[in-house]
Each structure stands twice: as structure tokens, then as C-alpha cells.
Design a protein around this motif. Structure first.
Motif, PDB file in Angstrom:
ATOM      1  N   TYR A 102       0.834  -1.206   0.000  1.00  0.00           N
ATOM      2  CA  TYR A 102       0.000   0.000   0.000  1.00  0.00           C
ATOM      3  C   TYR A 102       0.867   1.253   0.000  1.00  0.00           C
ATOM      4  CZ  TYR A 102      -3.166  -3.667   1.502  1.00  0.00           C
ATOM      5  OH  TYR A 102      -3.876  -4.830   1.582  1.00  0.00           O
ATOM      6  N   GLU A 148       2.209   2.088  -3.422  1.00  0.00           N
ATOM      7  CA  GLU A 148       1.201   2.636  -4.335  1.00  0.00           C
ATOM      8  C   GLU A 148       1.141   4.159  -4.255  1.00  0.00           C
ATOM      9  OE1 GLU A 148      -2.454   0.772  -3.271  1.00  0.00           O
ATOM     10  OE2 GLU A 148      -1.996  -1.114  -4.291  1.00  0.00           O
ATOM     11  N   ASP A 149       1.572   4.712  -3.119  1.00  0.00           N
ATOM     12  CA  ASP A 149       1.491   6.158  -2.921  1.00  0.00           C
ATOM     13  C   ASP A 149       2.704   6.922  -3.434  1.00  0.00           C
ATOM     14  OD1 ASP A 149      -1.021   6.226  -1.706  1.00  0.00           O
ATOM     15  OD2 ASP A 149      -0.184   5.772   0.266  1.00  0.00           O
TER      16      ASP A 149
END
Length: 269
Positions: free
Chosen positions: A33, A36-37
Motif C-alpha cells: 500500500y 502505491e502512494d
């Protein structure tokens, strides 16, 4: 009084090594996660980036790969134990990581020093998150990006599917809220970015499943139940039954828990 998780004062907690290990476990759990940023930081080769609350340095290593040998990466953490762990982890990384013991409220960098500044799972531990955000913005250049990633514990932090003992579960939730300095952090981030004058603000909300082992460790379940017992909200026997019921569900393939994370990014005008 309820004890906090230890992250508000790692070096004074008498459990610094455990907290370093804890952050490493969470970093591995959330790696997909987090990565993904990274595009939202708009990092180019040669960029300058700061990780606020860098912990044991896992993110600094990844950011160094993003900016390349011509870039620069810095990390700060208020804990000397965390910075020492980060120095060990980042030894030999190119570009070399500038690691410092420092507070988010007084970042040891000049104005507009960085192209991007990020903080992950930090604001939940801040008594004055707006002041922390202002300081992050100060060291970001105009047009640079600011990112904060945090959970929100106002609903207990992690949703647990139909616990067998609602009283024990709810008591453990209240204990968790008492352990976190800023438990509603995640859902407040976007408004904080707007108040701070950031533009091009966007938010991503993620839900991800957590297994039984990570649920117990990541939410300090044992400590929460100990506090609930000490407060007289549940009996020790009830707390033990609740813990055993979660383990039994996991063994039968019936356990489910999920966490909600908020990632907010904006541009310094």
C-alpha cells in the motif's frame, strides 16, 4: 491512568527494542500500500525528499531508489533508538541517508529544503497535528508535495467481525482509544491540509484485511485487555475467553479483521 503505546516517547518507554521490531513488522505488512502512494510524491531522479518519523529506515531505503544517486533522502525521528536502527539498516545505501534525531515540531532544515515531505503513522501520536503539518510545509519548496498517511481509531481502529463477547471487545476498543494520543487522525487529515493552505489535495482511503496474529500484535490486544481488566470493565476470565475465541476462529478459518488507512497528499502553493 492508561499507558500509551510507547510511540509518544520511545526512548523513555523501556521497550524501545520491541517498538523497533513492531515498526518493522508493520512496514512489511503495509509495504504494498505504501508503494502505491510513491507516484503521488512526484519524485524525479535528483529529487530531495524527507521522511518524517522514519522509524527504522525502511521507507528511506525505498525513497533512495526513487530519487537515484543524484538525489537526497533525509529521515528524522524523535527516538535515538529508532535512528540507530535506521543507520544500521541504511548503511551503504546510495545516496547516503541523512538521519537525525529531531521533532516534527522543529525540523532541523531550512525553509523549502525538499521537493517532497511525507509522514506515515505519525500524526496519530501528535498532540498538535496542525503544528506538525505546518512544519512539514515549511521545509517543502513551493510546488513540492506533502503527504501524510494515518489510520483512524475512532471506530476501534480495526474492524472485527462479530466478536463473540461484545463487552470484552468494546472494552478493548475503549482501551485502545485511551492509548492513542490523536486517535481520530486519519479522517481529519484532509481538512487539516485545507486549513494549512495546501492545494491539489487528494485522498485515498484503503481497507485491508489483517490476520489474527497481526491483529493481536498491531492493536496491542493483550495490553488493551489488561487495562480493561484493571479498570474493572471486564473480568480476567472474560478477557481470557475473548482472546481464546479469537484464536479458535483463526484456527477454524473464521477470523476476519480489517483496517482503514487514509493517505492524503497536497502541493505547497
Amino acid at each position: 491512568m492508561p499507558q500509551d503505546t510507547g510511540f509518544s516517547n520511545v526512548d523513555g518507554s523501556a521497550r524501545a527494542d520491541d517498538l523497533v521490531d513492531y515498526l518493522g513488522r508493520l512496514a512489511r505488512m503495509l509495504a504494498v500500500y505504501r508503494r502505491e502512494d510513491y507516484p503521488q510524491l512526484r519524485l524525479a531522479p535528483g529529487a530531495r525528499v524527507l521522511d518524517v518519523g522514519c522509524g527504522a529506515g525502511e521507507v528511506c531505503v525505498e525513497l533512495a531508489a526513487q530519487v537515484g544517486a543524484a538525489g537526497s533522502v533525509a529521515g528524522i525521528d524523535p527516538s535515538a533508538a529508532m535512528i540507530e536502527a535506521a543507520r544500521q539498516r541504511t548503511a551503504g545505501v546510495v545516496p547516503p541517508i541523512d538521519l537525525r534525531v529531531a521533532s516534527i515540531y522543529a525540523l532541523p532544515f531550512a525553509d523549502a529544503s525538499f521537493d517532497a515531505v511525507r509522514a506515515e503513522r505519525v500524526f496519530q501520536h501528535l498532540e498538535d497535528p496542525d503544528a506538525g503539518l505546518r512544519e512539514m510545509i515549511r521545509v517543502t519548496r513551493p510546488g513540492g508535495r506533502v503527504m501524510v498517511i494515518d489510520p483512524d481509531h475512532s471506530q476501534g481502529g480495526l474492524g472485527l467481525d462479530d466478536p463473540d463477547d461484545r463487552q470484552a471487545y468494546q472494552a478493548s476498543v475503549r482501551a485502545l482509544l485511551a492509548m492513542i494520543v490523536n486517535p481520530c487522525s486519519g479522517t481529519r487529515l484532509r481538512a487539516a491540509f485545507a486549513r494549512a493552505g495546501l492545494v491539489q489535495v487528494s485522498q485515498v482511503v484503503r481497507s485491508f484485511e489483517i490476520d489474527h496474529g497481526d491483529y493481536a500484535r498491531a492493536t496491542f490486544l493483550a495490553e488493551r485487555l489488561e487495562q480493561a481488566v484493571a479498570a474493572g470493565e471486564v473480568t480476567a476470565a472474560a478477557a481470557a475467553r475473548f482472546t481464546a475465541s479469537l484464536a479458535a476462529r483463526a484456527a477454524n478459518g473464521e477470523f476476519f479483521a480489517n483496517a482503514i488507512g487514509y493517505s492524503v497528499v497536497g502541493t505547497r502553493a
